[in-house]
Design a protein around this motif. Structure first.
Motif, short mmCIF file in Angstrom:
data_model
loop_
_atom_site.label_atom_id
_atom_site.label_comp_id
_atom_site.label_asym_id
_atom_site.label_seq_id
_atom_site.Cartn_x
_atom_site.Cartn_y
_atom_site.Cartn_z
N MET A 1 0.87 -1.18 0.00
CA MET A 1 0.00 0.00 0.00
C MET A 1 0.90 1.23 0.00
SD MET A 1 -2.82 1.23 2.81
CE MET A 1 -3.80 -0.21 2.62
N SER A 2 0.49 2.23 -0.71
CA SER A 2 1.22 3.49 -0.71
C SER A 2 0.28 4.60 -0.27
CB SER A 2 1.77 3.79 -2.11
OG SER A 2 0.71 4.09 -2.98
N ASP A 3 0.84 5.78 -0.06
CA ASP A 3 0.02 6.92 0.36
C ASP A 3 -1.12 7.16 -0.61
OD1 ASP A 3 1.89 7.13 2.32
OD2 ASP A 3 2.66 9.07 1.70
N THR A 4 -0.90 6.86 -1.88
CA THR A 4 -1.94 7.11 -2.88
C THR A 4 -3.09 6.12 -2.74
OG1 THR A 4 -0.76 5.79 -4.51
CG2 THR A 4 -0.37 8.17 -4.52
N ASP A 5 -2.87 4.99 -2.08
CA ASP A 5 -3.92 4.01 -1.85
C ASP A 5 -4.82 4.38 -0.68
OD1 ASP A 5 -2.87 2.47 -3.90
OD2 ASP A 5 -1.68 1.24 -2.54
N HIS A 46 -13.74 3.75 10.17
CA HIS A 46 -13.75 4.23 8.78
C HIS A 46 -14.04 3.06 7.83
CE1 HIS A 46 -12.39 5.95 4.98
NE2 HIS A 46 -12.54 7.13 5.56
N PRO A 47 -14.88 3.26 6.82
CA PRO A 47 -15.24 2.17 5.91
C PRO A 47 -14.07 1.59 5.11
CG PRO A 47 -16.44 4.21 5.37
CD PRO A 47 -15.61 4.49 6.56
N HIS A 48 -12.98 2.31 5.00
CA HIS A 48 -11.81 1.80 4.26
C HIS A 48 -11.34 0.47 4.83
CE1 HIS A 48 -7.99 1.73 2.14
NE2 HIS A 48 -7.36 1.63 3.30
N TRP A 49 -11.42 0.29 6.13
CA TRP A 49 -10.89 -0.91 6.77
C TRP A 49 -11.62 -2.18 6.32
CZ3 TRP A 49 -6.56 0.81 7.80
CH2 TRP A 49 -6.35 1.99 8.47
N ALA A 50 -12.83 -2.07 5.86
CA ALA A 50 -13.59 -3.25 5.43
C ALA A 50 -12.95 -3.93 4.22
CB ALA A 50 -15.03 -2.87 5.12
N GLY A 51 -12.22 -3.18 3.41
CA GLY A 51 -11.63 -3.75 2.21
C GLY A 51 -10.14 -4.03 2.31
N VAL A 52 -9.60 -4.00 3.52
CA VAL A 52 -8.16 -4.19 3.72
C VAL A 52 -7.90 -5.62 4.19
CG1 VAL A 52 -6.22 -3.45 5.15
CG2 VAL A 52 -7.79 -1.76 4.20
N ASP A 53 -6.94 -6.29 3.56
CA ASP A 53 -6.61 -7.66 3.95
C ASP A 53 -5.84 -7.72 5.27
OD1 ASP A 53 -7.81 -8.83 1.71
OD2 ASP A 53 -5.99 -8.59 0.51
N ASN A 54 -4.86 -6.85 5.43
CA ASN A 54 -4.04 -6.85 6.64
C ASN A 54 -4.20 -5.50 7.32
OD1 ASN A 54 -1.97 -6.75 8.57
ND2 ASN A 54 -0.58 -7.96 7.32
N GLU A 59 -2.81 0.01 9.00
CA GLU A 59 -2.83 1.03 10.05
C GLU A 59 -1.43 1.60 10.29
OE1 GLU A 59 -4.67 -1.01 13.34
OE2 GLU A 59 -6.64 -0.19 12.83
N MET A 60 -0.42 0.74 10.26
CA MET A 60 0.95 1.21 10.47
C MET A 60 1.36 2.15 9.33
SD MET A 60 1.90 0.03 13.37
CE MET A 60 0.20 0.23 13.86
N GLU A 61 0.98 1.81 8.11
CA GLU A 61 1.30 2.67 6.97
C GLU A 61 0.54 3.99 7.06
OE1 GLU A 61 0.72 0.30 3.46
OE2 GLU A 61 2.28 -1.11 4.07
N LEU A 62 -0.71 3.93 7.50
CA LEU A 62 -1.49 5.16 7.67
C LEU A 62 -0.86 6.04 8.73
CD1 LEU A 62 -3.98 6.96 7.17
CD2 LEU A 62 -5.16 5.59 8.92
N LYS A 63 -0.48 5.46 9.86
CA LYS A 63 0.14 6.24 10.93
C LYS A 63 1.41 6.92 10.43
CE LYS A 63 -1.76 3.88 14.86
NZ LYS A 63 -1.59 3.80 16.29
N GLN A 64 2.21 6.20 9.66
CA GLN A 64 3.44 6.79 9.13
C GLN A 64 3.11 7.91 8.15
OE1 GLN A 64 6.59 6.35 10.03
NE2 GLN A 64 7.24 7.87 8.53
N ALA A 65 2.18 7.68 7.26
CA ALA A 65 1.81 8.69 6.25
C ALA A 65 1.18 9.92 6.88
CB ALA A 65 0.86 8.08 5.22
N GLY A 66 0.47 9.74 7.99
CA GLY A 66 -0.24 10.85 8.61
C GLY A 66 0.52 11.59 9.68
#
Length: 78
Positions: A1-5, A46-54, A59-66
């Motif tokens: 996943m990247s920030d653009t995802d 947030h509804p995004h989490w429903a479509g995430v496999d891991n 969440e770790m990538e989101l925390k880093q990006a945010g």
């Protein structure tokens, strides 16, 4: 996943979470705690989490990006 995802609203919500956390840490009142808890609940559900496999990895990538130190630069005021 990247920030653009990451959905823009989710990334903004993560940034708001960091701001609410810092605000509560600087002024530990019940009002600030309630505001932090509200942002946390919105982020968690947030509804995004429903479509995430891991979710943990996402969440770790989101925390880093945010993180405040990695936020996109804001345009200078004119």
């Amino acid at each position: 996943m990247s920030d653009t995802d990451l959905p823009a609203d989710l990334l903004e919500l993560q940034r708001h979470w960091y701001a609410a956390e810092a605000d509560w840490a600087a002024d530990p009142t019940e009002e600030k705690q309630a505001a932090f808890a509200a942002v946390s609940a919105e982020l968690y559900s947030h509804p995004h989490w429903a479509g995430v496999d891991n979710r943990h990895q996402a969440e770790m990538e989101l925390k880093q990006a945010g993180r405040p130190d990695t936020a996109a630069p804001q345009p200078a005021a004119a």
